[in-house]
Design a protein around this motif. Structure first.
Motif, short mmCIF file in Angstrom:
data_model
loop_
_atom_site.label_atom_id
_atom_site.label_comp_id
_atom_site.label_asym_id
_atom_site.label_seq_id
_atom_site.Cartn_x
_atom_site.Cartn_y
_atom_site.Cartn_z
N GLN A 64 3.93 -1.75 -1.98
CA GLN A 64 4.10 -3.20 -2.03
C GLN A 64 2.72 -3.87 -1.98
O GLN A 64 1.92 -3.62 -1.09
CB GLN A 64 4.94 -3.73 -0.87
CG GLN A 64 5.22 -5.23 -1.10
CD GLN A 64 5.75 -5.96 0.11
OE1 GLN A 64 6.31 -5.36 1.01
NE2 GLN A 64 5.56 -7.28 0.13
N THR A 102 4.03 -10.66 -2.98
CA THR A 102 5.39 -11.19 -2.97
C THR A 102 5.50 -12.18 -4.12
O THR A 102 4.51 -12.78 -4.53
CB THR A 102 5.73 -11.89 -1.64
OG1 THR A 102 4.68 -12.81 -1.33
CG2 THR A 102 5.89 -10.90 -0.51
N PRO A 109 9.42 -8.79 -2.45
CA PRO A 109 8.29 -7.85 -2.45
C PRO A 109 8.05 -7.30 -3.85
O PRO A 109 9.00 -7.02 -4.57
CB PRO A 109 8.76 -6.72 -1.52
CG PRO A 109 9.97 -7.22 -0.83
CD PRO A 109 10.55 -8.32 -1.66
N ASP A 126 11.28 -3.05 1.27
CA ASP A 126 9.89 -3.14 0.83
C ASP A 126 9.59 -2.14 -0.28
O ASP A 126 8.51 -2.17 -0.87
CB ASP A 126 8.94 -2.85 2.00
CG ASP A 126 9.08 -3.92 3.05
OD1 ASP A 126 9.67 -4.98 2.74
OD2 ASP A 126 8.61 -3.70 4.19
#
Lengths: 958, 92
Positions: free
Chosen positions: A47, A50, A57, A339
Motif C-alpha cells: 500500500q 489512498t 488504499p 490494506d
C-alpha cells in the motif's frame, strides 16, 4: 515490515550499495538501481497511497510511467508532489510519503538549476528496447547522425524485465554490446533517463533529461537537475514499447493487485518477489511467463485464472510441470482484503453470465488483458490509429511524414519481430532523411532469438460483470484508479446520452490524471463501445496530447526565471538614476526613472516639485528610450511622405517636424519628431514602446509595397542617448555646456536642430518641447551619455536643475493637451479625434490612412474626441479609465457611456487636478458639466479644451 | 513547431517568423476614386479558404525579409515559399 522479498541473486540492482530511505515515516533500505516502488516491494510494502475521492488504499500497479495509483510526495531532498513511486529512482536519504490523491507544492524556492539544450540529428530513436536499439544501430552503421533517448536509467527496455536470450546468451549482453557500439560512433548520442514527452511538426521532439534526480542530496550544485532537449530530427523512430492492459473487475484496486508484466519486471530487473501467494488472471499468453518465473523464483502461484476457454498448450504444460492450476473459462469477479488483497473471487464466465464463485487466498493478484502499443508520440504528431480487433488495441495506421513506429509500439509483440521492425524502421528513416543505405548489408544482421511458443489469440475483455451489483457499496470496478472512476460512472455518462469518448472522458474524468489514462483510456473506449453497441474502432480513443509524462514547470522554464525571465533594458545613465534615488517604471522592457523622491517624498509631492522646476526654472530627464530610426536613401523623403499624415519632403535640413502615423484604417499608431539630417537622410523618433513595431511597419511597406523606393532603415535607439532639458532657464544651462552654440532664439529657433559640442562631446541638439516650455533635447552617443548628463546637471546647479521622471513628463505634456499614443489612443482614434487635423496634410495625394478619413464612420459628429476635464472640486483626482456619463444620477442600467478618462493628474501649474478624456462629440461639449461615476458618488466635471496651460504658447521661446 | 523554409535563409523554426496575412493584395493606387465599400473591402476583408492559401510571412528574427508562402490552411503544411515579387507558384 521486516520481511524481505529481495531475492539473493539476479536483477539489475547493486547489492553492494545500501541506500537508506524513509517512507511514510518508516526507515527502510534498498539498493542502487531500485526505484522507490521496487524498494518498497522488496520491503513488503504494497500500500502506497489512498485514493483521491474514496480514500481507498492503493498500491503499485505497474513498473513504469503508466502506473495509475502509486502517487508519492517527495519531502527530501526537495519537496515535490505527485510523483509515481515507479519512476522515482531510489537514492540515499530519500524521504517520501504516499499521497491521498493530491500533493503539496514547495513553499520555498527551488535551488536546483534547469536548462535547455538544442540538438539536431538525422534520426531520432525514442526507446532503447530491442526495436529502438536495432533502429539506432542500423542508422548509425549507415553513417547517420543519431540521437537515442530512453526514459530508463539503462538501455534494454522490455529486455530488462524478462530473461530473454539473444544469440544464445543473455539478451542484456547484446544490449551492452549495442550501447558500446553506439557510443563509439562519433555522431551518435545516447541519452538515458530522458523521456521524449512531445512530438510536434517536422520531426520536432521535446525530451526531458533527468540528470541529478537519482543522486539526491549528492547532486552536484553546478549541474542542471533536469534539462529539456529540443530535438529537430530528419526522421523520428518511435520505439516506445507497449503498456499492459488490465482487466477491470470489482475490487480491482486493492494493493497487491498488479499487472503481470510489471511483476515480471520487479522479479527480473529488481530481483523482488512481488508476493508469496500469487493468483494470475489473464486473457493473454504473456502473463503465463509471470506465473512460471515467480514459481521458479520460489513464490507460490495458487492458480492461473484464464478467461479464454482453452489455455495455450505450451504454457499449460509449463504450469502443470510446476503444479500450477490453470482454470480456463474463468474470471476474477471480485477481491477481498483491507490494506492488501487477501482473496480473489473466481467464477466461470460464459455468455456474459457469471457463475457461482469460489475464493482463492492470495496476497498478490496479477492481471493481464493484453497489451496496448504506446502510440502516444506517434499520435501526437497526427499519426492516425487503427483498431486491431485481435489485439483489442489501437495500433499505428499508415505512416506519417518524418516518423516511423517500430517494435511492440506497432502491435508486434515478439522479440524477433521487434528486432526486425526496428531495422526496417531505420531503413525507412534513412530514406526519408535522404541518407544512403549503401553501407548496410543487404540482409540485416540481427541477433538470433530463441524459438517462441505458438501464440493463442488474446481474448479482448474490458471488464468483468459485477456479480453483486446490489451489494450497496457502489460500483467498485475501477477503470481509472487515480480518478476513482468506475464502469458505473461510464454507464452513467452513456446513459445521460453521451456518445463521444471525449465527452465521457470529461464527464467521468477518466484519463485526466497524472498518467493521462495510460492503463484506462482504451478500456474506457471499449466499455463505452459495448454500452452503445458500436464498434470500438469507429468510436476511437481520446486524443493523445503532450506531455507524455508530467513535466515540471521549472524544467520548462529552464533558465528563463527571475531576472532572466525577460531582458531588462537600461539606459546609459541608469546607474546615476539609481544613485539619485529614482523610482523606476517599466516601459516595455525598459526601466525608466519614474520620479526622484527626496527626503521621504511620495509620488505626488515629488511630481509637484519636479513639475514646478520645469515650469519655473530648469529640469532634465533621460529620454534615451525613445525609439530612433535612421532613414537613408534617395527616396527617404518620399517614404516618409507616404507614411506620415503630414508632409516631410518639404522639411529643410536643420529642421525638425512633428509627425503622426496612421494605419490603413486611419487610426493613429504612433507619433514623434522627424529631423532632416541631409537631403537623403532623416532621423525619425517613435514612442518608447513602439520602437520595434514602427520599424517593422516601415520595413513592411518598403519591402512589400514599394520595393522600388531606394531607402534603408536601421534602428539607432541604443546608439543615441537623449536628454531633454526643459524650462525657462534651459537656454542658460545649454549655453554653459555648449560654448560654441549660438543659443539665441533667432539663431536657434523652435523646431530646428544644430550639431555642436556639449561638454566636449559631439552632440546634436534639437529645439523641441514636450512640455510647452522653452526646451532642448541633447542627443549624444550613448557611450558619452553619463559624462554629458553630469555636465548638464553641474551646469544647471545654480538654477536648481531638477531631474524628473516619466510621471512629471506626463503631467507637463497633459497640461498642454499633448496625447500619448497608447494612453489617449487605443487603435480607434484618428488624428481628427485628437483635435490634430492640422497634422493631416491636404497637399498630398495619398498617404497611409488618408482614404479612410473620409469613410462615413470617421466623419460622424458623435465620434469620441479628446477634451480636457476639470473636476468641479479641484481636489478630486479622477481615476484613469473612469467612465464619463451625462446624467447626474445613475438610473437603471444601461447608462449611456460618453467616453472615458485617459489621463488624470494633479497640476502644480494649474493649482488643481485635471484630466484628459475621450468623449462623444467632446468638442461640442466644451463648457458642459458631465459626470464621472466613482464607487459611491458621481463626480461633476467641466468639459474644456484639451490644452489647459499656456494656450497661447507664450512660454515656448523662453 | 514547424520548420518554415525562408527563401533567403533556408529552413528555420516557426518562432523566428511572423505572419502577415493574405499575399498579393496590392495597395490600391488612386484609391481616392474607390467607393467606400471598395476601400472597406481592401482594408478589412481577406479571403479565408480551407486549403492552399498564399500568405505573407516575414523572417523577423532572422534576415527580417518578407516573402510569400502557400500554406494549406487545413493541414498547416507549407506547400511553397517564394520571394517578394516572384509570381505565385502553381501548387497542386
Amino acid at each position: 515490515m521486516t520481511s524481505s522479498f529481495r531475492l539473493p541473486t539476479g536483477g539489475r540492482v547493486d547489492r553492494s550499495t545500501e541506500l537508506a530511505f524513509t517512507f511514510n515515516g518508516e526507515a527502510l533500505t534498498g539498493h542502487r538501481g531500485d526505484t522507490l516502488a521496487s524498494a518498497l516491494l522488496a520491503n513488503g510494502v504494497h500500500q502506497v497511497a489512498t485514493s483521491v475521492r474514496l480514500g481507498r488504499p492503493r498500491g503499485i500497479v505497474a513498473a513504469g510511467a503508466e502506473d495509475p495509483s502509486a502517487l508519492v510526495q517527495v519531502e527530501e531532498p526537495f519537496p515535490e508532489p505527485m510523483l509515481t513511486a515507479t519512476t522515482v529512482e531510489l537514492h540515499d536519504g530519500l524521504v517520501a510519503r504516499g499521497l491521498p490523491g493530491q500533493g503539496r507544492l514547495a513553499d520555498e524556492p527551488d535551488p536546483a538549476r534547469y536548462d535547455a539544450v538544442h540538438a539536431h540529428c538525422d534520426v531520432l530513436v525514442v526507446g532503447a528496447g530491442p526495436a529502438g536499439l536495432t533502429a539506432a544501430l542500423t542508422a548509425a552503421r549507415a553513417g547517420a547522425r543519431v540521437v537515442l533517448v530512453d526514459e530508463q536509467r539503462e538501455a534494454g527496455g522490455s529486455l530488462l524485465g524478462a530473461p530473454e536470450r539473444l544469440d544464445g546468451a543473455p539478451a542484456l549482453d547484446w544490449v551492452a554490446a549495442a550501447v558500446d557500439e553506439l557510443t563509439a560512433h562519433r555522431d551518435v548520442r545516447v541519452l538515458q533517463r530522458t523521456t521524449a514527452f512531445g512530438h510536434y511538426d517536422d520531426g520536432f521532439v521535446l525530451a526531458l533529461e533527468k540528470r541529478t534526480d537519482h543522486l539526491g542530496a549528492q547532486a552536484p550544485a553546478n549541474r542542471a537537475r533536469q534539462r529539456v532537449w529540443r530535438i529537430r530530427a530528419g526522421h523520428v523512430v518511435v520505439a516506445t514499447g507497449a503498456h499492459e492492459r488490465p482487466i477491470v473487475f470489482a475490487g480491482n484496486d486493492r494493493p497487491g493487485i498488479m499487472l503481470a508484466g510489471a511483476a515480471r519486471t520487479y522479479l527480473n530487473r529488481y530481483a523482488v518477489l512481488p508476493g508469496s501467494e500469487v493468483v494470475v488472471f489473464t486473457s493473454d499468453d504473456a502473463a503465463y511467463a509471470a506465473a512460471v518465473e515467480i514459481a521458479d523464483a520460489g513464490g507460490h502461484v495458487a492458480a492461473v485464472i484464464e478467461a479464454r476457454a482453452k489455455a495455450p498448450a505450451h504454457w499449460a504444460e509449463e504450469c502443470a510441470r510446476r503444479g500450477i492450476e490453470v482454470r480456463t473459462g474463468h474470471v476474477v469477479t471480485g477481491t477481498s482484503g483491507t490494506d492488501r488483497v487477501t482473496r480473489a473471487h473466481v467464477a466461470m464466465l460464459a455468455d456474459g453470465v457469471v457463475g457461482p464463485r469460489t475464493g482463492i487466498a492470495c496476497d498478490t493478484l496479477l492481471v493481464s488483458g493484453g497489451w496496448n502499443p504506446t502510440v502516444h508520440l506517434y499520435s501526437q504528431a497526427r499519426g492516425r490509429l487503427r483498431y486491431d480487433a485481435a489485439l483489442g488495441a489501437f495500433v499505428p495506421g499508415e505512416e506519417i511524414d518524418r516518423a516511423s513506429v517500430a517494435g511492440s509500439a506497432t502491435g508486434e509483440f515478439t522479440l524477433a519481430g521487434a528486432l526486425r521492425s526496428g531495422h526496417d524502421a531505420a531503413r525507412r528513416a534513412l530514406a526519408s532523411a535522404g541518407l544512403s543505405t549503401e553501407g548496410l548489408p543487404a540482409e540485416p544482421e540481427l541477433p538470433v532469438t530463441d524459438p517462441e511458443p505458438p501464440a493463442q489469440p488474446t481474448r479482448v475483455l474490458w471488464s468483468v460483470p459485477d456479480p453483486d451489483p446490489d451489494a450497496g457499496h457502489g460500483d467498485q470496478r475501477f477503470v481509472d484508479l487515480q480518478r476513482d472512476a468506475t464502469v458505473g460512472d461510464i454507464l452513467r455518462a452513456t446513459g445521460a446520452g453521451m456518445r463521444s469518448v471525449e465527452h465521457v472522458k470529461r464527464y467521468t474524468t477518466i484519463g485526466t490524471a497524472h498518467d493521462q489514462g495510460k492503463t484506462s483510456g482504451v478500456i474506457a473506449s471499449g466499455i463505452v463501445a459495448e454500452a452503445l453497441g458500436v464498434d470500438v474502432g469507429e468510436l476511437g480513443t481520446t486524443t493523445f496530447r503532450p506531455p507524455y509524462t508530467p513535466v515540471a514547470f521549472a524544467a520548462l522554464a529552464g533558465r528563463d526565471r527571475g531576472v532572466l525571465h525577460d531582458p531588462v533594458r537600461v539606459t546609459a545613465v541608469h546607474d546615476w538614476h539609481v544613485m539619485h534615488g529614482a523610482e523606476f517604471e517599466n516601459v516595455g522592457q525598459w526601466k525608466r526613472p519614474w520620479y526622484y523622491p527626496q527626503d521621504g517624498e511620495d509620488l505626488e509631492t515629488a511630481v509637484l516639485r519636479e513639475c514646478a522646476a520645469a515650469r519655473e526654472s530648469v529640469a532634465m530627464m533621460d529620454g534615451s528610450t525613445l525609439g530612433k530610426i535612421d532613414v537613408q536613401g534617395p527616396d527617404a523623403a518620399e517614404l516618409l511622405d507616404r507614411l506620415y499624415t503630414n508632409l516631410m519632403s518639404s522639411l529643410k535640413v536643420g529642421s525638425v517636424r512633428y509627425g503622426v502615423m496612421c494605419g490603413l484604417d486611419g487610426m493613429v499608431i504612433d507619433d514623434g519628431t522627424v529631423i532632416r539630417v541631409a537631403d537623403d537622410r532623416f532621423l525619425v523618433t517613435t514612442t518608447t514602446g513602439n520602437a520595434a513595431k514602427i520599424l517593422d511597419w516601415m520595413e513592411e511597406w518598403v519591402q512589400t509595397e514599394w520595393p522600388e523606393l531606394r531607402v534603408h532603415l536601421a534602428s539607432v535607439t541604443e546608439q543615441w542617448a537623449t536628454i531633454p532639458l526643459v524650462g525657462p532657464r534651459s537656454r542658460d544651462v545649454l549655453a554653459a555646456v555648449a560654448p560654441d552654440l549660438d543659443v539665441s532664439n533667432d539663431a536657434f529657433p523652435f523646431m530646428t536642430w544644430r550639431d555642436t559640442g556639449v561638454a566636449g562631446v559631439p552632440a546634436r541638439v534639437c529645439r523641441i518641447s514636450f512640455s510647452g516650455e522653452l526646451a532642448y533635447e541633447v542627443n549624444v552617443p550613448a557611450w558619452d551619455a553619463l559624462a554629458v548628463w553630469e555636465a548638464i546637471f553641474a551646469a544647471g546647479r545654480q538654477w536648481g536643475i531638477t531631474p524628473y521622471g516619466t510621471e512629471t513628463m506626463h503631467v507637463l505634456r497633459a497640461e498642454k493637451g499633448y496625447p500619448i499614443i497608447g494612453q489617449e489612443t487605443d487603435g480607434t482614434v484618428t488624428p481628427q479625434d485628437l483635435g490634430m487635423a492640422w497634422v493631416v496634410s491636404k497637399k498630398k495625394d495619398d498617404f497611409v490612412g488618408k482614404r479612410s478619413f473620409s469613410r462615413p464612420e470617421n466623419l460622424r459628429p458623435d465620434r469620441k474626441q479628446l477634451v480636457g476635464l476639470l473636476p468641479v472640486d479641484g481636489d478630486v483626482l479622477l481615476p484613469e479609465g473612469g467612465q464619463v456619463v451625462e446624467v447626474d444620477a445613475l438610473s437603471q442600467p444601461p447608462v449611456p457611456m460618453l467616453g472615458h478618462v485617459t489621463s488624470s493628474y494633479r497640476s502644480a501649474a494649474l493649482g488643481r487636478t485635471f484630466a484628459l478624456a475621450l468623449v462623444r462629440s467632446g468638442r461640442e461639449r466644451v463648457g458642459q458639466t458631465l459626470y464621472v461615476p466613482l464607487e459611491d458618488e458621481l463626480v461633476p466635471v467641466t468639459v474644456t479644451d484639451s490644452v489647459l496651460f499656456d494656450k497661447e504658447g507664450s512660454r515656448r521661446d523662453g | 513547431m514547424q520548420l518554415i523554409a525562408c527563401p533567403h535563409c533556408g529552413p528555420r523554426e516557426e518562432t523566428e517568423f511572423h505572419y502577415g496575412g493574405q499575399a498579393h493584395v496590392a495597395y490600391p493606387a488612386g484609391n481616392a476614386t474607390l467607393s467606400d465599400e471598395e476601400w472597406g473591402q481592401f482594408v478589412f476583408f481577406r479571403d479565408n479558404p480551407k486549403g492552399p492559401f498564399a500568405e505573407r510571412w516575414v523572417h523577423s528574427a532572422g534576415c527580417r525579409r518578407w516573402f510569400n508562402a502557400v500554406r494549406d490552411t487545413a493541414t498547416h503544411q507549407i506547400l511553397a515559399v517564394y520571394r517578394q515579387g516572384e509570381p505565385k507558384p502553381v501548387v497542386a
